[in-house]
Design an enzyme around this catalytic site. Structure first.
Site, PDB file in Angstrom:
ATOM      1  N   GLN A   1       0.846  -1.194   0.000  1.00  0.00           N
ATOM      2  CA  GLN A   1       0.000   0.000   0.000  1.00  0.00           C
ATOM      3  C   GLN A   1       0.883   1.247   0.000  1.00  0.00           C
ATOM      4  O   GLN A   1       0.375   2.352  -0.111  1.00  0.00           O
ATOM      5  CB  GLN A   1      -0.888   0.014   1.248  1.00  0.00           C
ATOM      6  CG  GLN A   1      -1.883  -1.126   1.298  1.00  0.00           C
ATOM      7  CD  GLN A   1      -2.601  -1.165   2.635  1.00  0.00           C
ATOM      8  OE1 GLN A   1      -2.198  -1.841   3.566  1.00  0.00           O
ATOM      9  NE2 GLN A   1      -3.679  -0.428   2.732  1.00  0.00           N
TER      10      GLN A   1
ATOM     11  N   HIS B   1      -1.391   1.164  -4.457  1.00  0.00           N
ATOM     12  CA  HIS B   1      -1.767   2.576  -4.283  1.00  0.00           C
ATOM     13  C   HIS B   1      -0.836   3.509  -5.047  1.00  0.00           C
ATOM     14  O   HIS B   1      -0.786   4.705  -4.764  1.00  0.00           O
ATOM     15  CB  HIS B   1      -1.808   2.932  -2.787  1.00  0.00           C
ATOM     16  CG  HIS B   1      -2.933   2.263  -2.060  1.00  0.00           C
ATOM     17  ND1 HIS B   1      -3.049   2.215  -0.700  1.00  0.00           N
ATOM     18  CD2 HIS B   1      -4.031   1.598  -2.541  1.00  0.00           C
ATOM     19  CE1 HIS B   1      -4.146   1.556  -0.357  1.00  0.00           C
ATOM     20  NE2 HIS B   1      -4.752   1.162  -1.461  1.00  0.00           N
TER      21      HIS B   1
HETATM   22  P1  NAD Z   1      -2.050   3.074   8.495  1.00  0.00           P
HETATM   23  O1  NAD Z   1      -1.405   4.398   8.792  1.00  0.00           O
HETATM   24  O2  NAD Z   1      -3.528   3.018   8.415  1.00  0.00           O
HETATM   25  O3  NAD Z   1      -1.607   1.985   9.592  1.00  0.00           O
HETATM   26  C1  NAD Z   1      -0.260   1.744   9.883  1.00  0.00           C
HETATM   27  C2  NAD Z   1      -0.223   0.695  10.993  1.00  0.00           C
HETATM   28  O4  NAD Z   1       1.139   0.366  11.225  1.00  0.00           O
HETATM   29  C3  NAD Z   1      -0.800   1.206  12.314  1.00  0.00           C
HETATM   30  O5  NAD Z   1      -1.759   0.274  12.782  1.00  0.00           O
HETATM   31  C4  NAD Z   1       0.423   1.282  13.244  1.00  0.00           C
HETATM   32  O6  NAD Z   1       0.123   0.908  14.572  1.00  0.00           O
HETATM   33  C5  NAD Z   1       1.365   0.284  12.629  1.00  0.00           C
HETATM   34  N1  NAD Z   1       2.783   0.593  12.824  1.00  0.00           N
HETATM   35  C6  NAD Z   1       3.408   1.784  12.578  1.00  0.00           C
HETATM   36  N2  NAD Z   1       4.735   1.672  12.796  1.00  0.00           N
HETATM   37  C7  NAD Z   1       4.944   0.389  13.229  1.00  0.00           C
HETATM   38  C8  NAD Z   1       6.111  -0.328  13.614  1.00  0.00           C
HETATM   39  N3  NAD Z   1       7.326   0.224  13.575  1.00  0.00           N
HETATM   40  N4  NAD Z   1       5.976  -1.622  14.003  1.00  0.00           N
HETATM   41  C9  NAD Z   1       4.732  -2.206  14.030  1.00  0.00           C
HETATM   42  N5  NAD Z   1       3.599  -1.593  13.647  1.00  0.00           N
HETATM   43  C10 NAD Z   1       3.709  -0.294  13.240  1.00  0.00           C
HETATM   44  O7  NAD Z   1      -1.352   2.537   7.203  1.00  0.00           O
HETATM   45  P2  NAD Z   1      -1.953   1.713   5.988  1.00  0.00           P
HETATM   46  O8  NAD Z   1      -2.803   0.597   6.493  1.00  0.00           O
HETATM   47  O9  NAD Z   1      -0.816   1.405   5.097  1.00  0.00           O
HETATM   48  O10 NAD Z   1      -2.908   2.775   5.276  1.00  0.00           O
HETATM   49  C11 NAD Z   1      -2.439   4.083   4.991  1.00  0.00           C
HETATM   50  C12 NAD Z   1      -2.503   4.460   3.516  1.00  0.00           C
HETATM   51  O11 NAD Z   1      -1.742   5.634   3.344  1.00  0.00           O
HETATM   52  C13 NAD Z   1      -1.891   3.423   2.655  1.00  0.00           C
HETATM   53  O12 NAD Z   1      -2.850   3.013   1.775  1.00  0.00           O
HETATM   54  C14 NAD Z   1      -0.736   4.107   1.929  1.00  0.00           C
HETATM   55  O13 NAD Z   1      -1.053   4.242   0.562  1.00  0.00           O
HETATM   56  C15 NAD Z   1      -0.658   5.492   2.446  1.00  0.00           C
HETATM   57  N6  NAD Z   1       0.598   5.838   3.166  1.00  0.00           N
HETATM   58  C16 NAD Z   1       1.786   5.418   2.666  1.00  0.00           C
HETATM   59  C17 NAD Z   1       2.967   5.737   3.315  1.00  0.00           C
HETATM   60  C18 NAD Z   1       4.272   5.251   2.725  1.00  0.00           C
HETATM   61  O14 NAD Z   1       4.345   5.018   1.526  1.00  0.00           O
HETATM   62  N7  NAD Z   1       5.313   5.053   3.539  1.00  0.00           N
HETATM   63  C19 NAD Z   1       2.944   6.499   4.485  1.00  0.00           C
HETATM   64  C20 NAD Z   1       1.699   6.945   4.964  1.00  0.00           C
HETATM   65  C21 NAD Z   1       0.530   6.594   4.301  1.00  0.00           C
END
Ligand code: NAD
Length: 262
Positions: free
Chosen positions: A103, A123
């Site tokens: 994602q 995504h």
């Molecule tokens: P989300 O933000 O909804 O959930 C992230 C989950 O990861 C949370 O439940 C959190 O508790 C957990 N988490 C965070 N850091 C952690 C760690 N170090 N160890 C264990 N667990 C950890 O993310 P999602 O489900 O991917 O949905 C967000 C949407 O936003 C995605 O569809 C994506 O496209 C986009 N997004 C992408 C990025 C990226 O590319 N890095 C960053 C932010 C959002």
């Protein structure tokens, strides 16, 4: 539920096809905040969700100007892959990775060394822009140069249309070919490993019950509970960069670390 890490390791060792679904949580240790975790962008500032919603982006120039500033200052441009990304490269080197559905839009899997042919970016990617009118695609950096030079909302140079990062915003349909590949990968695997996703964004989250219905074991690695914990064969509530290397190490490797609920 806390799970015995060694049991999960045994399932991975026995598996021929592991499909991995990653979310923003795998990149937080690289310095890119997630959206919904405790330090998430939207947790801290719910109004920020507007810039990721297609309808607002297309209709409101102020939302676009904010989105361009967010892109310009994104921590993703200097972020490096972490041990979690590298553990998935190792899984691929073991010949077990069927597909890596992500994602994430940061391309850190590919930068870590995952084969781009196995990465399905459902995504999209933040490293390109696309014109909403004519569909032309170009590197994001070219557009950011224009923003740095003073354009607040750079338009397509070919047709004058609205430029947007090549990501899937809320309210925007997924690329159907990518979704079909992801669903096929969820259907064909022995183990579905969901890592660092709140599993609340559809249709991506739907890959988890699809894999389960198709006979796969489901393993969830995430700091917080997800809506699919009850369906999973194992839930590992632990920091990804710590636990994933231990989980995906070779069968005869170092003993598994204990798993603690966080
Ligand atoms: P989300 O933000 O909804 O959930 C992230 C989950 O990861 C949370 O439940 C959190 O508790 C957990 N988490 C965070 N850091 C952690 C760690 N170090 N160890 C264990 N667990 C950890 O993310 P999602 O489900 O991917 O949905 C967000 C949407 O936003 C995605 O569809 C994506 O496209 C986009 N997004 C992408 C990025 C990226 O590319 N890095 C960053 C932010 C959002």
């Amino acid at each position: 539920m806390g799970s015995d890490l060694s049991a999960v390791r045994a399932w991975i060792d026995q598996a021929e096809r592991v499909t991995v679904l990653t979310g923003a949580g795998i990149s937080t240790d690289s310095g890119i905040p997630d959206f919904r975790g405790p330090q998430g962008v939207w947790t801290k500032n719910p109004a920020a969700e507007k810039t990721a919603t297609l309808q607002h982006y297309l209709s409101d120039p102020e939302v676009r100007k904010q989105a361009w500033q967010n892109r310009l200052h994104s921590p993703a441009w200097t972020a490096q892959p972490n041990a979690g990304h590298r553990a998935l490269v190792h899984l691929e080197q073991r010949g077990k990775l069927h597909a890596l559905v992500t994602q994430n839009i940061d391309e850190l899997h590919q930068i870590a060394g995952s084969d781009p042919a196995r990465v399905i970016e459902i995504h999209g990617t933040m490293r390109h822009v696309v014109c909403w009118s004519c569909g032309e695609r170009a590197p994001m950096e070219k557009a950011l140069e224009r923003v740095r030079a003073g354009e607040e909302d750079p338009a397509c140079r070919t047709c004058g249309g609205i430029l947007k990062s090549a990501t899937i915003s809320f309210g925007q349909n997924l690329n159907q070919a990518d979704l079909m590949r992801a669903e096929a990968a969820a259907t064909a695997c022995d183990v579905l490993l969901a890592v660092g996703s709140s599993l609340t964004v559809y249709p991506a989250a739907g890959l988890v019950p699809l894999a389960k219905q198709s006979g796969a074991r489901v393993v969830i690695v995430n700091a917080e509970p997800t809506p699919f914990d009850g369906l999973a064969d194992a839930v590992v509530n632990a920091p990804i960069a710590d636990v994933l290397p231990a989980l995906l190490a070779d069968g005869g490797g170092s003993p598994a670390a204990p798993v603690h609920d966080v």
